[in-house]
Design an enzyme around this catalytic site. Sequence first.
Site, PDB file in Angstrom:
ATOM      1  N   TRP A 193      -4.032   1.289  13.720  1.00  0.00           N
ATOM      2  CA  TRP A 193      -3.127   1.543  14.864  1.00  0.00           C
ATOM      3  C   TRP A 193      -2.163   0.382  15.076  1.00  0.00           C
ATOM      4  O   TRP A 193      -1.984  -0.119  16.196  1.00  0.00           O
ATOM      5  CB  TRP A 193      -3.931   1.804  16.139  1.00  0.00           C
ATOM      6  CG  TRP A 193      -4.753   3.055  16.169  1.00  0.00           C
ATOM      7  CD1 TRP A 193      -5.352   3.695  15.109  1.00  0.00           C
ATOM      8  CD2 TRP A 193      -5.082   3.837  17.322  1.00  0.00           C
ATOM      9  NE1 TRP A 193      -6.019   4.810  15.537  1.00  0.00           N
ATOM     10  CE2 TRP A 193      -5.879   4.928  16.881  1.00  0.00           C
ATOM     11  CE3 TRP A 193      -4.796   3.733  18.680  1.00  0.00           C
ATOM     12  CZ2 TRP A 193      -6.384   5.895  17.756  1.00  0.00           C
ATOM     13  CZ3 TRP A 193      -5.307   4.689  19.560  1.00  0.00           C
ATOM     14  CH2 TRP A 193      -6.085   5.755  19.103  1.00  0.00           C
ATOM     15  N   LYS A 243      -7.955   3.759  -0.378  1.00  0.00           N
ATOM     16  CA  LYS A 243      -8.109   2.429   0.231  1.00  0.00           C
ATOM     17  C   LYS A 243      -9.546   1.928   0.052  1.00  0.00           C
ATOM     18  O   LYS A 243      -9.778   0.736  -0.172  1.00  0.00           O
ATOM     19  CB  LYS A 243      -7.729   2.459   1.714  1.00  0.00           C
ATOM     20  CG  LYS A 243      -6.248   2.684   1.993  1.00  0.00           C
ATOM     21  CD  LYS A 243      -5.371   1.506   1.567  1.00  0.00           C
ATOM     22  CE  LYS A 243      -5.551   0.288   2.443  1.00  0.00           C
ATOM     23  NZ  LYS A 243      -4.606  -0.798   2.072  1.00  0.00           N
ATOM     24  N   TYR A 279      -5.885   9.218   1.375  1.00  0.00           N
ATOM     25  CA  TYR A 279      -5.500   7.838   1.692  1.00  0.00           C
ATOM     26  C   TYR A 279      -6.754   6.972   1.883  1.00  0.00           C
ATOM     27  O   TYR A 279      -6.862   5.878   1.315  1.00  0.00           O
ATOM     28  CB  TYR A 279      -4.637   7.837   2.964  1.00  0.00           C
ATOM     29  CG  TYR A 279      -4.393   6.480   3.569  1.00  0.00           C
ATOM     30  CD1 TYR A 279      -3.533   5.564   2.960  1.00  0.00           C
ATOM     31  CD2 TYR A 279      -5.008   6.106   4.764  1.00  0.00           C
ATOM     32  CE1 TYR A 279      -3.299   4.314   3.532  1.00  0.00           C
ATOM     33  CE2 TYR A 279      -4.774   4.864   5.341  1.00  0.00           C
ATOM     34  CZ  TYR A 279      -3.914   3.974   4.720  1.00  0.00           C
ATOM     35  OH  TYR A 279      -3.699   2.742   5.289  1.00  0.00           O
ATOM     36  N   ALA A 331       0.837  -1.208   0.000  1.00  0.00           N
ATOM     37  CA  ALA A 331       0.000   0.000   0.000  1.00  0.00           C
ATOM     38  C   ALA A 331       0.864   1.247   0.000  1.00  0.00           C
ATOM     39  O   ALA A 331       2.014   1.221   0.421  1.00  0.00           O
ATOM     40  CB  ALA A 331      -0.904   0.021   1.235  1.00  0.00           C
ATOM     41  N   TRP A 332       0.261   2.342  -0.487  1.00  0.00           N
ATOM     42  CA  TRP A 332       0.799   3.692  -0.270  1.00  0.00           C
ATOM     43  C   TRP A 332       0.253   4.097   1.091  1.00  0.00           C
ATOM     44  O   TRP A 332      -0.954   4.302   1.237  1.00  0.00           O
ATOM     45  CB  TRP A 332       0.323   4.648  -1.373  1.00  0.00           C
ATOM     46  CG  TRP A 332       0.748   6.069  -1.159  1.00  0.00           C
ATOM     47  CD1 TRP A 332       0.349   6.891  -0.127  1.00  0.00           C
ATOM     48  CD2 TRP A 332       1.645   6.848  -1.949  1.00  0.00           C
ATOM     49  NE1 TRP A 332       0.943   8.116  -0.236  1.00  0.00           N
ATOM     50  CE2 TRP A 332       1.755   8.125  -1.354  1.00  0.00           C
ATOM     51  CE3 TRP A 332       2.378   6.597  -3.108  1.00  0.00           C
ATOM     52  CZ2 TRP A 332       2.533   9.142  -1.869  1.00  0.00           C
ATOM     53  CZ3 TRP A 332       3.164   7.620  -3.632  1.00  0.00           C
ATOM     54  CH2 TRP A 332       3.242   8.876  -3.024  1.00  0.00           C
TER      55      TRP A 332
HETATM   56  N1  LIG Z   1       0.195   0.708  10.035  1.00  0.00           N
HETATM   57  C1  LIG Z   1      -1.079   0.883  10.374  1.00  0.00           C
HETATM   58  O1  LIG Z   1      -1.393   1.333  11.492  1.00  0.00           O
HETATM   59  C2  LIG Z   1      -2.180   0.509   9.404  1.00  0.00           C
HETATM   60  C3  LIG Z   1      -3.488   0.872   9.749  1.00  0.00           C
HETATM   61  C4  LIG Z   1      -4.525   0.517   8.898  1.00  0.00           C
HETATM   62  C5  LIG Z   1      -4.271  -0.208   7.751  1.00  0.00           C
HETATM   63  N2  LIG Z   1      -2.990  -0.514   7.424  1.00  0.00           N
HETATM   64  C6  LIG Z   1      -2.790  -1.273   6.188  1.00  0.00           C
HETATM   65  O2  LIG Z   1      -1.895  -2.331   6.457  1.00  0.00           O
HETATM   66  C7  LIG Z   1      -1.169  -2.642   5.260  1.00  0.00           C
HETATM   67  C8  LIG Z   1       0.305  -2.664   5.567  1.00  0.00           C
HETATM   68  O3  LIG Z   1       0.686  -1.368   5.943  1.00  0.00           O
HETATM   69  P1  LIG Z   1       1.994  -1.052   6.819  1.00  0.00           P
HETATM   70  O4  LIG Z   1       1.569  -0.286   7.982  1.00  0.00           O
HETATM   71  O5  LIG Z   1       2.806  -2.288   6.964  1.00  0.00           O
HETATM   72  O6  LIG Z   1       2.706  -0.008   5.854  1.00  0.00           O
HETATM   73  P2  LIG Z   1       4.116  -0.039   5.148  1.00  0.00           P
HETATM   74  O7  LIG Z   1       5.158  -0.383   6.139  1.00  0.00           O
HETATM   75  O8  LIG Z   1       4.207   1.270   4.404  1.00  0.00           O
HETATM   76  O9  LIG Z   1       3.973  -1.250   4.136  1.00  0.00           O
HETATM   77  C9  LIG Z   1       3.443  -1.101   2.866  1.00  0.00           C
HETATM   78  C10 LIG Z   1       4.356  -1.845   1.935  1.00  0.00           C
HETATM   79  O10 LIG Z   1       3.843  -1.720   0.597  1.00  0.00           O
HETATM   80  C11 LIG Z   1       4.954  -1.527  -0.243  1.00  0.00           C
HETATM   81  N3  LIG Z   1       4.584  -0.898  -1.494  1.00  0.00           N
HETATM   82  C12 LIG Z   1       4.331   0.400  -1.756  1.00  0.00           C
HETATM   83  N4  LIG Z   1       4.052   0.572  -3.060  1.00  0.00           N
HETATM   84  C13 LIG Z   1       4.127  -0.648  -3.632  1.00  0.00           C
HETATM   85  C14 LIG Z   1       3.965  -1.132  -4.948  1.00  0.00           C
HETATM   86  N5  LIG Z   1       3.667  -0.299  -5.959  1.00  0.00           N
HETATM   87  N6  LIG Z   1       4.117  -2.442  -5.180  1.00  0.00           N
HETATM   88  C15 LIG Z   1       4.421  -3.286  -4.184  1.00  0.00           C
HETATM   89  N7  LIG Z   1       4.603  -2.896  -2.903  1.00  0.00           N
HETATM   90  C16 LIG Z   1       4.460  -1.593  -2.645  1.00  0.00           C
HETATM   91  C17 LIG Z   1       5.885  -0.660   0.550  1.00  0.00           C
HETATM   92  O11 LIG Z   1       7.188  -0.713   0.012  1.00  0.00           O
HETATM   93  P3  LIG Z   1       8.195   0.517   0.257  1.00  0.00           P
HETATM   94  O12 LIG Z   1       8.524   0.493   1.711  1.00  0.00           O
HETATM   95  O13 LIG Z   1       9.344   0.173  -0.614  1.00  0.00           O
HETATM   96  O14 LIG Z   1       7.472   1.754  -0.152  1.00  0.00           O
HETATM   97  C18 LIG Z   1       5.782  -1.309   1.918  1.00  0.00           C
HETATM   98  O15 LIG Z   1       6.676  -2.386   2.035  1.00  0.00           O
HETATM   99  C19 LIG Z   1      -1.599  -1.601   4.230  1.00  0.00           C
HETATM  100  O16 LIG Z   1      -2.629  -2.127   3.431  1.00  0.00           O
HETATM  101  C20 LIG Z   1      -2.154  -0.463   5.083  1.00  0.00           C
HETATM  102  O17 LIG Z   1      -3.108   0.300   4.357  1.00  0.00           O
HETATM  103  C21 LIG Z   1      -1.935  -0.177   8.225  1.00  0.00           C
END
Ligand SMILES: NC(=O)c1ccc[n+]([C@@H]2O[C@H](COP(=O)([O-])OP(=O)(O)OC[C@H]3O[C@@H](n4cnc5c(N)ncnc54)[C@H](OP(=O)(O)O)[C@@H]3O)[C@@H](O)[C@H]2O)c1
Length: 255
Positions: A119, A98, A94, A29-30
């Site tokens: 979170w 999503k 965002y 994700a972005w």
């Molecule tokens: N963290 C939270 O609290 C939270 C809350 C709600 C939902 N989420 C969801 O949980 C999921 C994981 O998020 P996260 O927190 O682990 O965020 P994250 O650390 O930013 O992980 C997202 C990953 O997606 C990769 N990515 C970005 N653009 C891509 C592309 N075009 N092709 C393939 N991979 C790509 C990123 O790579 P790069 O690092 O190289 O950019 C990163 O490894 C997402 O769907 C997010 O929306 C997270």
Amino acid sequence: MSRADLDVTSAPACAAAVAGYDVVVNAAAWTKVDDAESHEADAFGVNAVGAANVARACVRHGARLVQVSTDYVFAGDASTPYAEDAPLAPRSAYGRTKAAGEWAVRASCPQSWVVRTAWLYGAHGPNFVKTMARLAGQHETLTVVDDQRGQPTWTHDLSESIRDLVTADAPFGIYHGTSAGETTWHGFTREIFRQLGLDPDRVRPTTTDTFPRPAPRPAYSVLGHDAWGTAGLSPLPDWRVAIRTSVAAVVGQPV
Ligand SMILES: NC(=O)c1ccc[n+]([C@@H]2O[C@H](COP(=O)([O-])OP(=O)(O)OC[C@H]3O[C@@H](n4cnc5c(N)ncnc54)[C@H](OP(=O)(O)O)[C@@H]3O)[C@@H](O)[C@H]2O)c1
């Protein structure tokens, strides 16, 4: 797969990557919530078009799909937990991208689970728990917002729940992958301090408007968990249990 292994904005690359697998979890994700306000098309490319590409690849290869989504698809102005079928009303770029990803997955891939989380913290990568533990060593008092409610969620609990969905072959649809209970960032930080043996009174409350950000933050991001019970599965544990269980392992890991 890392981003270097697969760029989800490429449909052919997604088709090639999914071949040979029967379950796919799309966590790509972005996630730069503030940057998305000024780069919505880029965020849409990953969060919506990328999700659609993965979904179509799953249909083509007969794979089941878990699409990880977010509380930001809701307006965040409710006062009771959002049900899985509550209307989407994202307030940020965002959240819009999503939400579009959810629709794309559900429209094109009937064999899919959308798991909304929020979170998150865990052993890997930077996160709120690691940041608060570090700041505790640098400042006598911390000021943390006390007017955003949500459900701190340990990545370990989320991943176990996703595994449960898949192994139980649970009904396809929407699930809320957040901890039970609710708190504010201030309440969460106090609990982190308590679990680290620090004085929670060092954490002072403040309001969101003291930290202006490009993207609005939801004031109320508490999600309901009924779908787990309907599927015969247990929802995620309470956030207090999770932080008690995990804090040593989380803060012991490098950012
Ligand atoms: N963290 C939270 O609290 C939270 C809350 C709600 C939902 N989420 C969801 O949980 C999921 C994981 O998020 P996260 O927190 O682990 O965020 P994250 O650390 O930013 O992980 C997202 C990953 O997606 C990769 N990515 C970005 N653009 C891509 C592309 N075009 N092709 C393939 N991979 C790509 C990123 O790579 P790069 O690092 O190289 O950019 C990163 O490894 C997402 O769907 C997010 O929306 C997270």
